[in-house]
Enzyme design. Structure first.
Site, PDB file in Angstrom:
ATOM      1  CG  HIS A  41       1.061   5.371   4.009  1.00 45.21           C
ATOM      2  ND1 HIS A  41       0.105   5.177   4.963  1.00 45.21           N
ATOM      3  CD2 HIS A  41       1.876   4.244   3.955  1.00 45.21           C
ATOM      4  CE1 HIS A  41       0.348   3.902   5.636  1.00 45.21           C
ATOM      5  NE2 HIS A  41       1.487   3.453   4.878  1.00 45.21           N
ATOM      6  CG  HIS A  54      -0.501  -0.108   2.352  1.00 42.57           C
ATOM      7  ND1 HIS A  54       0.133  -1.287   2.866  1.00 42.57           N
ATOM      8  CD2 HIS A  54      -0.146   0.715   3.430  1.00 42.57           C
ATOM      9  CE1 HIS A  54       0.562  -1.234   4.220  1.00 42.57           C
ATOM     10  NE2 HIS A  54       0.591  -0.066   4.446  1.00 42.57           N
TER      11      HIS A  54
END
Length: 181
Positions: free
Chosen positions: A169, A167
């Site tokens: 950010h 993932h």
């Protein structure tokens, strides 16, 4: 400065000499992180929070490659609600529940495909890696931060990765500092 000296009285011998040398050499007030400008109890909270993040990351790493569904898999499956900012056929972007900036959005691939962390990327992941970065730019546009934002990828326990589903950010909405970590 007097208040800082009072806080430093807990230090003894060479430790206080080093601390005072740091203050003098760095113009303490202008360059010290905000957490270190507060009384000692705030410093303890800052250190405890950092330790908790590290402990969480170490715990998560134990189950990193088991194939078990992650919280992100459950968000993709709509089993857990999320505040979605952007979605297409390959990625999902949603607001972080513990934001570190006014804008803090996570961008994840909808298919993990063995991509639990960036350090495990293979040539077959090139397309999704590029798409994730492009989606981060779209998120920045939607959030009104395209003129200044940061994209962070934590890879592995030493980087405090706590969910083993790659993932990104996307952070912004305020002046970001350097160095980041």
């Amino acid at each position: 400065m007097a208040a800082m000296i009072n806080s430093l009285t807990l230090l003894r011998g060479p430790s206080i000499v080093k601390a005072l040398g740091f203050i003098k050499a760095s113009n303490f007030i202008a360059t010290t992180p905000p957490a270190l400008r507060h009384p000692l109890h705030s410093l303890r909270s800052y250190v405890a929070a950092a330790h908790d993040e590290e402990a969480t990351a170490r715990t998560a790493a134990v189950n990193a490659d088991t194939g078990a569904p992650t919280i992100f898999d459950k968000i993709i499956a709509k089993e857990i609600p999320a505040s979605v900012v952007y979605e297409d056929e390959k990625v999902l972007a949603f607001r972080d529940i513990n934001p570190q900036a006014p804008v803090h959005v996570l961008v994840i691939p909808k298919s993990r495909d063995g991509l639990t962390e960036l350090g495990k990327a293979e040539q077959r992941h090139e397309d999704i890696l590029g798409h994730l970065l492009y989606a981060a730019k779209i998120v920045a546009e939607k959030e009104g931060i395209v003129d200044g934002f940061r994209v962070v990828i934590n890879s592995g326990a030493s980087a405090c990765q706590s969910v083993y589903h790659l993932h990104l950010h996307v952070l912004g909405g305020r002046q970001l500092k350097w160095p980041p970590g």
